[in-house]
Write a protein that holds these residues in place. Structure first.
Motif, PDB file in Angstrom:
ATOM      1  N   HIS A  28       0.875  -1.159  -0.083  1.00 16.30           N
ATOM      2  CA  HIS A  28       0.119  -0.025  -0.114  1.00 16.30           C
ATOM      3  C   HIS A  28       0.982   1.309   0.147  1.00 16.30           C
ATOM      4  N   MET A  35       1.269   6.924  -6.761  1.00 17.08           N
ATOM      5  CA  MET A  35       0.001   7.709  -7.064  1.00 17.08           C
ATOM      6  C   MET A  35       0.491   9.060  -6.924  1.00 17.08           C
ATOM      7  N   ILE A  54      -8.156  10.283 -10.167  1.00 20.60           N
ATOM      8  CA  ILE A  54      -8.258   8.753 -10.163  1.00 20.60           C
ATOM      9  C   ILE A  54      -7.336   8.505  -8.858  1.00 20.60           C
ATOM     10  N   PRO A  55      -5.823   8.843  -9.249  1.00 17.78           N
ATOM     11  CA  PRO A  55      -5.068   8.667  -7.845  1.00 17.78           C
ATOM     12  C   PRO A  55      -5.576   8.904  -6.642  1.00 17.78           C
ATOM     13  N   LEU A  58      -8.047   6.547  -5.126  1.00 14.53           N
ATOM     14  CA  LEU A  58      -7.454   5.485  -4.706  1.00 14.53           C
ATOM     15  C   LEU A  58      -6.501   5.584  -3.414  1.00 14.53           C
ATOM     16  N   LYS A  61      -8.937   5.568  -0.358  1.00 15.47           N
ATOM     17  CA  LYS A  61      -9.589   4.006  -0.477  1.00 15.47           C
ATOM     18  C   LYS A  61      -8.315   3.353   0.563  1.00 15.47           C
TER      19      LYS A  61
END
Length: 82
Positions: A28, A35, A54-55, A58, A61
């Motif tokens: 992670h 990212m 988008i990054p 992510l 998350k």
């Protein structure tokens, strides 16, 4: 997929969940670094848009999973399993 709260897990399920989260921590961190690199590159090229959003989603998350890890570790301490 129904995710159980840490207080609803049995002792063995709790230990398995913590072990699976601990092993994925380095991965992670690597993904978050990549990212952030994509975001910096996107800002450098003056193209703030979907390539930047988008990054960010992510990363959110992945950080949310670390909050779950903290909750699981608190439950481990409460049950004196660690």
């Amino acid at each position: 997929m129904n995710v159980k709260q840490p207080s609803e897990l049995t002792d063995q399920e709790l230990l398995n969940e913590v072990n699976s989260i601990k092993t994925s921590g380095i991965t992670h961190a690597l993904f978050i670094g990549v990212m952030f690199g994509i975001i910096i590159f996107s800002i450098w090229k003056n193209t703030i848009g979907l390539f930047t959003l988008i990054p960010l989603f992510l990363i959110y998350k992945l950080l949310d999973k670390s909050k779950r890890k903290q909750a699981l570790e608190l439950e481990l301490k409460a049950r004196n399993l660690s």
